[in-house]
Design a protein around this motif. Structure first.
Motif, PDB file in Angstrom:
ATOM      1  N   ARG A 187      35.233  73.493  46.337  1.00 58.92           N
ATOM      2  CA  ARG A 187      35.711  72.040  47.248  1.00 58.92           C
ATOM      3  C   ARG A 187      35.439  72.211  48.596  1.00 58.92           C
ATOM      4  O   ARG A 187      34.995  71.276  49.278  1.00 58.92           O
ATOM      5  CB  ARG A 187      36.664  71.316  46.120  1.00 58.92           C
ATOM      6  N   CYS A 246      41.179  74.478  46.360  1.00 60.14           N
ATOM      7  CA  CYS A 246      40.441  74.610  45.491  1.00 60.14           C
ATOM      8  C   CYS A 246      39.029  75.363  46.894  1.00 60.14           C
ATOM      9  O   CYS A 246      38.454  74.616  47.489  1.00 60.14           O
ATOM     10  CB  CYS A 246      39.127  73.950  44.460  1.00 60.14           C
ATOM     11  N   LEU A 303      40.618  72.899  40.168  1.00 57.44           N
ATOM     12  CA  LEU A 303      39.755  71.114  41.138  1.00 57.44           C
ATOM     13  C   LEU A 303      40.995  70.501  42.222  1.00 57.44           C
ATOM     14  O   LEU A 303      40.938  69.622  40.987  1.00 57.44           O
ATOM     15  CB  LEU A 303      38.805  70.946  40.409  1.00 57.44           C
ATOM     16  N   LEU A 362      38.776  78.098  37.689  1.00 57.54           N
ATOM     17  CA  LEU A 362      38.191  76.502  39.024  1.00 57.54           C
ATOM     18  C   LEU A 362      39.050  76.058  38.439  1.00 57.54           C
ATOM     19  O   LEU A 362      39.320  74.443  38.257  1.00 57.54           O
ATOM     20  CB  LEU A 362      36.930  76.241  38.850  1.00 57.54           C
TER      21      LEU A 362
END
Length: 127
Positions: free
Chosen positions: A17, A14, A10, A8
């Motif tokens: 997200r 992503c 970010l 993950l």
């Protein structure tokens, strides 16, 4: 598929997200909830979500259509009739959030009471 913590990253790329930013807004879940019951016209969705403005409903429906969660069908009548329905992708997403919506409904009173309890001591604190 299991997501591993290290996978993950970010960033703006992503996938979590990217999708949740779009689906986690104020109106999306409510609109999907209404459409989960079947095809509706714009005015029917608007009546069921009384506090959404027509502009915001139109924007939300457009985004959901753009993301492939809602299908918009225009009928060549006078005035034009437009129906909205969940796509298979939208129905699969709603299946996952339906439990969250039910939890919110089941525990709404408890959450509101906790908010009141949190605010009450602050209101009585000395200045």
């Amino acid at each position: 598929m299991t997501l591993h913590r290290q996978s993950l990253i970010l960033t703006e790329n992503c996938p979590i997200r990217d999708v949740l930013d779009r689906l986690g807004d104020r109106w999306t879940v409510l609109v999907l909830h209404e459409l989960a019951g079947g095809t509706l016209r714009f005015s029917e969705v608007r009546k069921r979500i009384a506090d959404i403005s027509p502009r915001m409903l139109a924007q939300t429906l457009r985004r959901l259509e753009q993301d492939g969660l809602v299908r918009r069908e225009v009928f060549p009548t006078v005035p034009p009739r437009v129906d909205y329905a969940l796509t298979a992708l939208g129905a699969s997403f709603f299946e996952r959030i339906e439990m969250l919506a039910q939890w919110a409904s089941d525990h709404h009173d408890e959450v509101r009471a906790a908010r009141q309890a949190y605010v009450a001591p602050a209101a009585n604190a000395p200045l």
